[in-house]
Design a protein around this motif. Sequence first.
Motif, PDB file in Angstrom:
ATOM      1  N   THR A 172       0.839  -1.202   0.000  1.00  0.00           N
ATOM      2  CA  THR A 172       0.000   0.000   0.000  1.00  0.00           C
ATOM      3  C   THR A 172       0.879   1.259   0.000  1.00  0.00           C
ATOM      4  OG1 THR A 172      -0.111   0.312   2.406  1.00  0.00           O
ATOM      5  CG2 THR A 172      -1.726  -1.212   1.424  1.00  0.00           C
ATOM      6  N   VAL A 173       0.260   2.364  -0.403  1.00  0.00           N
ATOM      7  CA  VAL A 173       0.846   3.682  -0.144  1.00  0.00           C
ATOM      8  C   VAL A 173      -0.158   4.452   0.720  1.00  0.00           C
ATOM      9  CG1 VAL A 173       2.271   3.792  -2.223  1.00  0.00           C
ATOM     10  CG2 VAL A 173      -0.065   4.666  -2.294  1.00  0.00           C
ATOM     11  N   GLY A 174       0.370   5.235   1.633  1.00  0.00           N
ATOM     12  CA  GLY A 174      -0.512   5.971   2.540  1.00  0.00           C
ATOM     13  C   GLY A 174       0.284   6.969   3.362  1.00  0.00           C
ATOM     14  N   VAL A 175      -0.382   7.465   4.370  1.00  0.00           N
ATOM     15  CA  VAL A 175       0.164   8.558   5.172  1.00  0.00           C
ATOM     16  C   VAL A 175       0.341   8.065   6.618  1.00  0.00           C
ATOM     17  CG1 VAL A 175      -0.373  10.847   6.111  1.00  0.00           C
ATOM     18  CG2 VAL A 175      -0.896  10.316   3.720  1.00  0.00           C
ATOM     19  N   VAL A 176       1.440   8.456   7.228  1.00  0.00           N
ATOM     20  CA  VAL A 176       1.675   8.055   8.613  1.00  0.00           C
ATOM     21  C   VAL A 176       0.612   8.709   9.497  1.00  0.00           C
ATOM     22  CG1 VAL A 176       3.266   8.120  10.565  1.00  0.00           C
ATOM     23  CG2 VAL A 176       4.151   7.738   8.239  1.00  0.00           C
ATOM     24  N   HIS A 177      -0.161   7.883  10.185  1.00  0.00           N
ATOM     25  CA  HIS A 177      -1.255   8.341  11.034  1.00  0.00           C
ATOM     26  C   HIS A 177      -0.766   8.540  12.465  1.00  0.00           C
ATOM     27  CE1 HIS A 177      -5.306   8.434  12.789  1.00  0.00           C
ATOM     28  NE2 HIS A 177      -4.914   7.485  13.636  1.00  0.00           N
ATOM     29  N   ALA A 178       0.111   7.692  12.913  1.00  0.00           N
ATOM     30  CA  ALA A 178       0.687   7.794  14.257  1.00  0.00           C
ATOM     31  C   ALA A 178       2.049   7.121  14.212  1.00  0.00           C
ATOM     32  CB  ALA A 178      -0.206   7.103  15.283  1.00  0.00           C
ATOM     33  N   SER A 179       2.989   7.664  14.957  1.00  0.00           N
ATOM     34  CA  SER A 179       4.362   7.147  14.880  1.00  0.00           C
ATOM     35  C   SER A 179       4.986   7.022  16.258  1.00  0.00           C
ATOM     36  CB  SER A 179       5.232   8.072  14.013  1.00  0.00           C
ATOM     37  OG  SER A 179       6.580   7.624  14.022  1.00  0.00           O
ATOM     38  N   ASP A 180       5.635   5.903  16.486  1.00  0.00           N
ATOM     39  CA  ASP A 180       6.488   5.732  17.666  1.00  0.00           C
ATOM     40  C   ASP A 180       7.938   5.554  17.219  1.00  0.00           C
ATOM     41  OD1 ASP A 180       6.768   5.390  20.557  1.00  0.00           O
ATOM     42  OD2 ASP A 180       7.362   3.323  20.063  1.00  0.00           O
ATOM     43  N   ASN A 181       8.237   6.089  16.037  1.00  0.00           N
ATOM     44  CA  ASN A 181       9.561   5.895  15.431  1.00  0.00           C
ATOM     45  C   ASN A 181      10.087   7.241  14.971  1.00  0.00           C
ATOM     46  OD1 ASN A 181      11.582   5.420  13.347  1.00  0.00           O
ATOM     47  ND2 ASN A 181      10.981   3.262  13.477  1.00  0.00           N
ATOM     48  N   PRO A 182      11.294   7.635  15.422  1.00  0.00           N
ATOM     49  CA  PRO A 182      11.803   8.973  15.082  1.00  0.00           C
ATOM     50  C   PRO A 182      12.061   9.171  13.588  1.00  0.00           C
ATOM     51  CG  PRO A 182      13.481   7.640  16.205  1.00  0.00           C
ATOM     52  CD  PRO A 182      12.203   6.876  16.289  1.00  0.00           C
ATOM     53  N   ASP A 183      12.155   8.062  12.823  1.00  0.00           N
ATOM     54  CA  ASP A 183      12.405   8.200  11.380  1.00  0.00           C
ATOM     55  C   ASP A 183      11.134   8.514  10.595  1.00  0.00           C
ATOM     56  OD1 ASP A 183      15.050   7.696  11.821  1.00  0.00           O
ATOM     57  OD2 ASP A 183      14.889   5.542  11.407  1.00  0.00           O
ATOM     58  N   PHE A 184       9.983   8.406  11.228  1.00  0.00           N
ATOM     59  CA  PHE A 184       8.721   8.668  10.530  1.00  0.00           C
ATOM     60  C   PHE A 184       7.894   9.665  11.343  1.00  0.00           C
ATOM     61  CE2 PHE A 184      10.040   4.438   9.170  1.00  0.00           C
ATOM     62  CZ  PHE A 184       9.881   4.514   7.797  1.00  0.00           C
ATOM     63  N   HIS A 185       7.261  10.611  10.646  1.00  0.00           N
ATOM     64  CA  HIS A 185       6.430  11.580  11.356  1.00  0.00           C
ATOM     65  C   HIS A 185       5.024  11.586  10.774  1.00  0.00           C
ATOM     66  CE1 HIS A 185       6.683  14.397   7.947  1.00  0.00           C
ATOM     67  NE2 HIS A 185       7.945  14.025   7.846  1.00  0.00           N
ATOM     68  N   GLU A 186       4.068  11.982  11.576  1.00  0.00           N
ATOM     69  CA  GLU A 186       2.678  12.023  11.138  1.00  0.00           C
ATOM     70  C   GLU A 186       2.540  12.881   9.885  1.00  0.00           C
ATOM     71  OE1 GLU A 186      -0.225  13.055  14.146  1.00  0.00           O
ATOM     72  OE2 GLU A 186       0.888  11.849  15.626  1.00  0.00           O
TER      73      GLU A 186
END
Lengths: 337, 337
Positions: free
Chosen positions: B74-88
């Motif tokens: 899939t492709v999509g948007v980060v909804h919630a993150s507990d990882n510093p490499d990814f942001h909402e």
Amino acid sequence: MTVNRRFLLVRRPAGEPVEEDFALVEAPVPSPSAGGIVVRNHFASLDPAQRGWMDDAPSYMPPIRLGDPVRATTVGVVHASDNPDFHEGQWVMGLNALEDYSVAAPGGFTMPIDVAAVASPSNYLSALGAVGLTAYFGLLEVARPQPGETLLVSGAAGAVGSAVGQLGKIAGCRVVGIAGGAEKCRRLIENYGFDAAVDYKGKDHAALVAAIAEAAPDGANVVFENVGGPVLEAEVFNLALHARVVLCGLISEYNAPEKLGLRNLWQVLTRRATVHGFLIADYAHRFAEGGAQMAQWLGEGRLRADEDVQEGLENAYAAFMRLFSGANTGKLVLKIA
Amino acid sequence: MTVNRRFLLVRRPAGEPVEEDFALVEAPVPSPSAGGIVVRNHFASLDPAQRGWMDDAPSYMPPIRLGDPVRATTVGVVHASDNPDFHEGQWVMGLNALEDYSVAAPGGFTMPIDVAAVASPSNYLSALGAVGLTAYFGLLEVARPQPGETLLVSGAAGAVGSAVGQLGKIAGCRVVGIAGGAEKCRRLIENYGFDAAVDYKGKDHAALVAAIAEAAPDGANVVFENVGGPVLEAEVFNLALHARVVLCGLISEYNAPEKLGLRNLWQVLTRRATVHGFLIADYAHRFAEGGAQMAQWLGEGRLRADEDVQEGLENAYAAFMRLFSGANTGKLVLKIA
């Protein structure tokens, strides 16, 4: 002799050949065509490939014509020559036929052989002939086995298979052979130095897959395929990732009216295996090199080349059928004279 | 949205999937696992490979577990993150599932994508995703087509096939496509620049062999196989000597209870062809290189990448089945949000 006995194909076999598909007839001893020779055949090679040539189907050689003698590689002595490169009494090998005397046209495959260098002229039909060269180039050039890899050989007790297994050991592989019956499996280990043997007889698909897995627990990096059918279908469930499969022969299919082929092609895909169709003719320009290496290994005792010599043109049919009953032990050869 | 709609596999399909094999359920929107993220899926890739994952059979990935949502890229948007490499709010692609929200664990396949560089984020599921990279590496690296060679592509109007054909033209090949129906064949020529098209529909084995021979009179040097079954069996009678066959997919077999496979394996042998099992995962370390080249050709207008975008998770079953009815025109994508 004043007659030329010839073993003719008179009807295309439907499935397994029957004796009525052939006829042994007598003809006059031929004379050389212009620039050609006549060869007195002493030994003829009996090979699964001949069964394919009897069908009227697309292949790498034209079908044997009905009424022609069965095409065969032979070794023999020049009986008459119209060619300055060949003299009477000289030993030669070539693609001739199952008959006492063959007309060899100029430009064909006929070549001189040195019978003083070998135990029997028939060695040029086994270890130093197409059989040995098929094993040599098919395994070492196409599959390129690496030390420590697992090599799986089907038809392992046959002429090509037993040579492939021994070359696999020389290459440093763990070698697993598949053969029919306990006696053949015993010969794989004791005579040819295989590491393990799997008897396919009496096993269904699941049992054969499991038996191969037990003998080759890390999967096969190289498969040398002589048999096809259910044996091949069990092998493909034991492929290591990126395995190389040398497709050398499919003897289980040659007499089968319905071809099984390879139903589990998906296993080839998921294991990212490569299947190589192989014919020794593509390596004709390197036969001298391969023959010299095989002769050296034979001389050093690192290779054992058994021959199953059957006697007499009048027994050609029964001798040929030993290939399909699995009766032959070693390279099947017909002694004609 | 406060619910997560999930399209579950609840029964393993017997042959062709039926709607009762799946269930659309509602669950709470998940939270990230430690170090992971939750992705709001916007587009999901629908691929023949998913059908294989639904079977409980040996393959390159574990089967989808019953009760789990159907695995999908899939492709999509980060909804919630507990990882510093990814942001909402960041766009990503990854191996997730047919659901509104997916939990992506750390160390998985999730990677950021640049949606500003493309016409639609779904392009990362087509030309710039597994489809485009499958065509790129499967054709150019595995088969290595040479200028003047003939390339034969099955499933040619499909997402991978149409890309392969266009890459074959870039490589200087004569490109022949096999597709089902006059409309698809027209698209091969007019939209994708194929040199010839063969309609397999309504043709028996002999007619299909003859039609391919007419379109590829010197035989196929390269076959890019997406279909298998009767199409593959006709192709192998049109192999040039030493042809390379890239085995990329076998869509005709995935729903078949009895696999046809490749009965005419003998043709592979006599033509000394090579059959390469291929999975794009083996080229993961070179995706950046392949993606950059595909993006350049897309930008230059040398590649056309059509997408068949179906709407709504509630239509997932009907959309998926377009793959097997041959209804899809271009890469099949499900728009989820």
